[in-house]
Design an enzyme around this catalytic site. Sequence first.
Site, PDB file in Angstrom:
ATOM      1  N   PRO A   2       2.865   6.407  -4.162  1.00  0.00           N
ATOM      2  CA  PRO A   2       2.000   7.217  -3.296  1.00  0.00           C
ATOM      3  C   PRO A   2       0.864   6.023  -2.933  1.00  0.00           C
ATOM      4  CG  PRO A   2       1.899   6.912  -5.321  1.00  0.00           C
ATOM      5  CD  PRO A   2       2.638   7.031  -5.033  1.00  0.00           C
ATOM      6  N   GLU A   3       0.298   6.219  -1.842  1.00  0.00           N
ATOM      7  CA  GLU A   3      -0.873   4.654  -1.266  1.00  0.00           C
ATOM      8  C   GLU A   3      -2.218   4.983  -1.799  1.00  0.00           C
ATOM      9  OE1 GLU A   3       0.102   3.746   2.554  1.00  0.00           O
ATOM     10  OE2 GLU A   3       2.423   4.926   2.678  1.00  0.00           O
ATOM     11  N   LYS A  53      -3.554   0.530  -5.794  1.00  0.00           N
ATOM     12  CA  LYS A  53      -3.328   1.724  -6.351  1.00  0.00           C
ATOM     13  C   LYS A  53      -3.053   1.551  -8.080  1.00  0.00           C
ATOM     14  CE  LYS A  53       0.252   0.808  -2.423  1.00  0.00           C
ATOM     15  NZ  LYS A  53       2.032   0.455  -2.313  1.00  0.00           N
ATOM     16  N   GLN A  70       3.364   3.980  -9.800  1.00  0.00           N
ATOM     17  CA  GLN A  70       4.345   3.568  -9.758  1.00  0.00           C
ATOM     18  C   GLN A  70       5.078   4.458  -8.580  1.00  0.00           C
ATOM     19  OE1 GLN A  70       4.188   0.299  -9.847  1.00  0.00           O
ATOM     20  NE2 GLN A  70       4.403  -0.388 -11.611  1.00  0.00           N
ATOM     21  N   ARG A 125      -5.118 -10.140  -9.388  1.00  0.00           N
ATOM     22  CA  ARG A 125      -4.195 -10.301  -8.070  1.00  0.00           C
ATOM     23  C   ARG A 125      -4.086 -10.099  -6.996  1.00  0.00           C
ATOM     24  NH1 ARG A 125       1.127  -9.716  -5.846  1.00  0.00           N
ATOM     25  NH2 ARG A 125       0.742  -7.642  -6.700  1.00  0.00           N
ATOM     26  N   ASN A 169       3.441   2.183   2.452  1.00  0.00           N
ATOM     27  CA  ASN A 169       4.710   2.468   3.876  1.00  0.00           C
ATOM     28  C   ASN A 169       4.249   2.719   4.728  1.00  0.00           C
ATOM     29  OD1 ASN A 169       6.609   0.634   4.544  1.00  0.00           O
ATOM     30  ND2 ASN A 169       7.932   2.123   3.811  1.00  0.00           N
ATOM     31  N   ARG A 262      11.607  -2.375   3.644  1.00  0.00           N
ATOM     32  CA  ARG A 262      10.944  -0.526   3.614  1.00  0.00           C
ATOM     33  C   ARG A 262      11.245  -0.547   5.106  1.00  0.00           C
ATOM     34  NH1 ARG A 262       7.359   1.309  -0.259  1.00  0.00           N
ATOM     35  NH2 ARG A 262       7.694   2.537   0.533  1.00  0.00           N
TER      36      ARG A 262
END
Length: 275
Positions: A2-3, A53, A70, A125, A169, A262
């Site tokens: 999932p984005e 995410k 994840q 990050r 993606n 990907r």
Amino acid sequence: MPEGPEIRLAADKVARVLVDRIIVQAELGLQPLRRFEKRLIGASVTAVDTRGKAMLTRFDNGLTLYSHNQLYGKWYTTRRPRVPDTGRQLRVGLHTETHSALLYSASSIEVLSERGLSSHPFLNRIGPDILDPALTPDDIVDRLRSSTFRNRALGGLYLDQAFLAGIGNYLRSEILWAARVSPKAKPTRLDAAELRAIAKETLAISRRSYRTRGVTAPPKQAAERKALGMSYGQYRFQVFGREGLDCYECGTAIDRQIMSGRNIFTCNYCQGTPN
Ligand SMILES: [Zn+2]
């Protein structure tokens, strides 16, 4: 995986049953977290935020539940005492008097204090969240021009959560096609108008996908395709998953390549080759 838009939609769903409610029962499936169960009982949830995410469920006692789905993690919400009919492993169960929010299969889960939150490696990050309403096209142009990112191919950059958090993606393929740029192009070689187009499409398509539950095609085009009998999976995207089919803009067959591990879908006519 999932984005950003899917995670934000899941957070909205969890927020609807938990925010301003008191937790009366808590289950934490991962052994090291069990000690927090008692501390969550009696607390109320103040907000369910997302950073890319990652989801942050915030409690009024200063604790925050950090979860990253994840590949397999999935949130369900139910009216008590119902539970989903699933063979998945329960990782988090948060129950109010009336409802349950249940996270299955995710492995990246932590309970953090304010200090733990501010020093969290992943949260420190990642770049700005694509769904942050305060994020502007100028902010994205600045990042594209920065010395950290300007010499990297867009195809790799658009999966790097340090650049922008929440892009994955399908958004990568859809944004680069809409901006008419090659995934092999590097920001340093693009002119101001091209950088501006990328920045604008990044925000427009991410926000549209959140609003429409995953449809990145413009609403009018999506509606026309739907009226022709296309399924959700067929009408939602402009290029993603459409290998060999005609580009909606120019009729050229859509191409698929692997970039940063990907699949990426492009129209080599509309998006040209990098100079
Ligand atoms: Zn095309």
